[in-house]
Design an enzyme around this catalytic site. Sequence first.
Site, short mmCIF file in Angstrom:
data_model
loop_
_atom_site.label_atom_id
_atom_site.label_comp_id
_atom_site.label_asym_id
_atom_site.label_seq_id
_atom_site.Cartn_x
_atom_site.Cartn_y
_atom_site.Cartn_z
N SER A 64 0.73 -1.10 -0.01
CA SER A 64 0.03 -0.05 -0.19
C SER A 64 0.63 1.09 0.03
CB SER A 64 -0.87 0.04 1.21
OG SER A 64 -1.47 1.35 1.29
N TYR B 287 -2.15 -0.83 10.43
CA TYR B 287 -2.08 -1.03 8.85
C TYR B 287 -0.75 -0.66 8.39
CZ TYR B 287 -4.02 -0.92 4.40
OH TYR B 287 -4.20 -1.02 2.97
#
Length: 590
Positions: free
Chosen positions: A459, A472
């Site tokens: 990501s 995350y």
Amino acid sequence: MPATPQAPQRFVDSTDGARIAVYEEGDPDGPTVVLVHGFPDSHVLWDGVVPLLAERFRIVRYDNRGVGMSSVPKPVSAYTMARFADDFQAVISELSPGRPVHVLGHDWGSVGVWEYLTRPGAGDRVASFTSVSGPSQDHLVDYILGGLRRPWRPRRFARALSQALRLSYMVLFSIPVLAPLALRLALSVAPVRRAIVGHVPDDNIHHSAQLARDAAHSVKTYPANYFRSFSRKRPIHVVDVPVQLIVNTKDPYVRPHGYDVTPRWVPRLWRRDIRAGHFSPMSHPQVMAAAVHDFADLVEGKRPSRAMLRAEVGRPRGQFGDTLVAVTGAGSGIGRETAYAFARAGAELVVSDVNEATVKETAAEIVARGGVAHPYVLDVSDGEAVEAFAERISAEHGVPDIVVNNAGVGHAGGFLDTPAEEFDRVIDINLGGVVNGCRSFGRRLVERGTGGHIVNVASMAAYVPLQSLSAYCTSKAATYMFSDCLRAELDAAGVGLTTICPGVINTNIINTTRFYAPAGKSETVDGRRGQLGRLFALRHYGPDKVAAAILSSVSKNKPIRPVAPEAYAVYGVSRVAPQALRSTARIKVI
């Protein structure tokens, strides 16, 4: 280590009286496969391949003239490829008089078989021919001279010149007296013997104990053939035998483009490019054996393997036709769109997800569009489950050529507000799932030896620190660095690895993301989830664009690929002004 001398089972007399030492192994009732070695080797070259063929095939291998216990003729003219072809013909005529044989040849041994295939009736005696680092002299000379005659085509001219220069060592090997003496002295030294095979693992090196002596005797092969091949003029024959090329892309002597003209003369041709050096029978014995098994299946009328379909020269296919692709987290979002994109490009899909209903929907849609897909339920955070899954997939469908480790979960909340078990859950899925997939499938890709590609979906958060996305960001940053480390390790095996770093992508991840707020502020979670959902929808950058980036990155073997303008922008900032991004860590999601 040098092999223990083995006594030949028999000798076969060639047309000029040379005696050829022959060795037989394997199933005496199986189809016959003849293994032909090159320079400076002996039949010992195939010691790593024979055990992988012995259960199915009757294996015949022999020492070329000048090697081992075979005769050592004195005239240089006794080492022309015509004589090598005579030897091959004598061996198969005596040992397999009524049945055609499969052939696996390397280096000059392969060149001699090419010479035999120009003879009348060769198609009745050879069922299939697998050639390794030993192109037809006629084809290679045609490629070199054809390119050198066309200097107005710079790329073709440069490649032809490069190939010609890479064969210039043959001039030195053609010097009488000096070349045999130098080889005998050099190959008597263990470090030199080790060096000539390059990066072959020690356990895979198979040399005869008489390597130096054999090389000194058989070096006459070079003056007998090198100059004659460029000076003689004869028509090039069409080869009426199924031929499979194993092209070693790291071979310093015969470059991959040296085979570009082969399809002109071989109507039934298959080609497998592998990342290997000249001595691939030592470094990649499993590839040699698999190629022979697959080719024999094809000749016997069995359904061709996916590898054979992919290797067939001239066969029309999509961009990823005849390729098996495994995608995790394929029940929705990026995983689903990636599966669709690969299917449109001709691939066969293995799709998995923790949600059985959604992954079956993905597979059903692929099938409805005319593709092939196999759905499975998988929790990527369970290492044992992933290993069992990889074993099952490999047994039922084969080792996937491309593996996309996409499964992941969202998370929002500060570190101090996130329960320990929730932090661990995010790490176990987002990082652990990637690690588990790479461990189980990466090992199988390396063992297979024919390359492949792994895609790890990270990501933009991998290089953007945010305090309210601590779990995350940590999981994605770890995935990013893990991929960098693994890429270096897999590169030696010809397995590519791409790290995909999407930006703000409109998927359903917001709906499945768990939000954690400070004590007393839990009522803000639903409102913030809605705001982010609307933001992602307004961004209108869909997962199909990530899927397209994945396919492009695999084709181009890109190491890192940000997806979406913001991902590129932030990636650039992370490289030139990392402190600016550290300041953004103060921004809170909730």
